[in-house]
Every structure is written in C-alpha cells, then in structure tokens.
Scaffold this active site. Sequence first.
Site, short mmCIF file in Angstrom:
data_model
loop_
_atom_site.label_atom_id
_atom_site.label_comp_id
_atom_site.label_asym_id
_atom_site.label_seq_id
_atom_site.Cartn_x
_atom_site.Cartn_y
_atom_site.Cartn_z
N SER A 73 0.83 -1.21 0.00
CA SER A 73 0.00 0.00 0.00
C SER A 73 0.86 1.25 0.00
O SER A 73 1.97 1.25 0.54
CB SER A 73 -0.88 0.01 1.25
OG SER A 73 -1.51 1.27 1.40
N TYR A 96 -1.36 -0.51 10.06
CA TYR A 96 -1.41 -0.95 8.66
C TYR A 96 -0.13 -0.56 7.92
O TYR A 96 0.45 -1.36 7.18
CB TYR A 96 -2.65 -0.32 8.02
CG TYR A 96 -2.94 -0.67 6.59
CD1 TYR A 96 -3.41 -1.93 6.24
CD2 TYR A 96 -2.82 0.30 5.58
CE1 TYR A 96 -3.74 -2.22 4.91
CE2 TYR A 96 -3.14 0.02 4.27
CZ TYR A 96 -3.60 -1.24 3.93
OH TYR A 96 -3.92 -1.52 2.62
#
Length: 243
Positions: free
Chosen positions: A141, A154
Amino acid sequence: MNYALVTGGSRGIGRAICIQLAKDLGYHILINFRGNETAANETLSEINSAGGTGELLQFDVSNAEDTAKALQAWQENNKEAVIEILVNNAGITKDGLFMWMKDEDWNSVMDTNLNGFFNVTKPLLQPMLLNRFGRIINVVSLSGLKGTAGQVNYAAAKGAVISATKSLAQEVAKRNVTVNAVAPGFITSDMTKDLDEKELKKLVPLNRFGTPDEVAHLVSFLASEKAAYITGEVVNINGGIYG
Ligand code: NAI
C-alpha cells in the site's frame, strides 16, 4: 497445468487479479477465501465465463496452522503440481489514532497483513525454488511507503512486507523466482467504500480512485514471463499521488 494462488480472492482487488491471471496467462487459479464462499464462487464463475479454470481453497492467512493444513492437503491431492504464482493480496485495516489503538487492532492487522505473508509464502517457496521458476507478488500500500495518519498499524505491516519483498528477492533470484510488490493508492473496493471519495480524489493528480482491474493488469504483467528481469521492486499504482 500451471497453478496460481491468490489470497483473499473472493472480492475486490483479489477477485480482479484471479480473473486477469486466468485470462492473460491461462493459469488454473486457486481462489483463497476466509469465510465468504458465495463470493468466492462468484469469482470462480467469472473465471469460467472468461474461459479459464480454478477452484476454491479456504483458509485464514492469519492462522499459521489453518494455512499450513490447507496447503498441505491441496498438495497431497495434487502431488505433481507446483504453485508457480503466488499473490499475497489478503489484507485488512483497523484504522484509528495510535494513541487510542487497541492491542487487538494492532495484532489483527499484523497477523493478516504481515504474518499472512509469512504463513502462505513459506510453504510455497521450496517447491518454487525446485521448479526454478516462480513469481511472488505482494499487494502492499501507499501507506506502507509514505505513512498515513490513522494507519500506524497498517503502514507498519505493509512497510514490513515491502522490506521482506526486497530481501526475499535477493535470496531467491538465482533460482529464477522473482518477488515484487505493488503499492496501490485509493482503489474502489469494500476497503475504501466508507471513504469520502469526492474529497479524497482531489488529492489524486488523475482526479479519481483506481479500479481493481487496473491493479490486476499490473499484477498480471509482473506474474508473466515478460517481467523476468524485474525483482525486488515496489511498483506504485496511485494515480500520481506519490512516487
Ligand atoms: P477488500 O476488503 O475488498 O478485500 C480484502 C480481501 O482479503 C477480502 O477478500 C477478504 O476476505 C480477504 N481477507 C482478509 N483477511 C483475510 C484472512 N485472514 N484470510 C484470508 N483472506 C482474508 O479490499 P481490497 O481493496 O480488495 O484489498 C486487497 C488488498 O489491497 C489488501 O491487501 C489491501 O490492503 C490492499 N490495498 C487496497 C487499497 C484500496 O484502496 N482498496 C489501497 C492499498 C492497498
């Protein structure tokens, strides 16, 4: 027959990757899913409609034992088969400011996004090395590269997978196994459905969210023979937000 495994293949980016790999490369697709068998079957029927083949493979990537058992059982039923392409796509977010972050939100994000990479990749690596051809593609990501407020867990997990990608690539290159990552920005899926797209797209030079299909095309290229000289790379796909 050539086999490709896509984790979290029941919907979103994972589903698009399953379909694209079947279409472009003709691989038999192992569609991993955790709970939603109906959605996973929908992925399978889309693969079949596109003229491809596949099957469902249920396991929870965050659970080492569950994952090992499912992969072993599959291998026993398919003794000669080698899973040549692995796409580590399964992922979750549990956003919130770090100051208030609960232990379970830290741990579950690590368990799925980072330990999931370990749990699935480890048992598949040796057969790939013996096969002297393999492709491992990790869906990471933008957050794992630039960091995002509210996503310390995350970003840490995806950042760790980025470093693992670069390190593993160096270990296995001699055996013709490449390891790369793709780093999406904002992509339309269940993960981003609660975001304010109208506001957030203003941050994107291309002025829109990306689609799962666009990510799938990139993954399919990296999985192909054409990408033979690319390894240890992180490819951004974010409409120009960051590079
Ligand atoms: P999604 O939420 O629609 O799909 C995630 C998939 O992973 C689902 O099929 C889910 O069931 C599966 N999954 C989650 N935990 C699992 C587990 N423990 N075991 C097996 N499967 C599990 O979201 P999306 O957008 O399709 O996400 C795919 C990947 O792309 C994720 O790794 C996500 O972090 C990454 N990503 C998504 C972005 C976006 O804007 N949508 C941006 C950057 C990265």
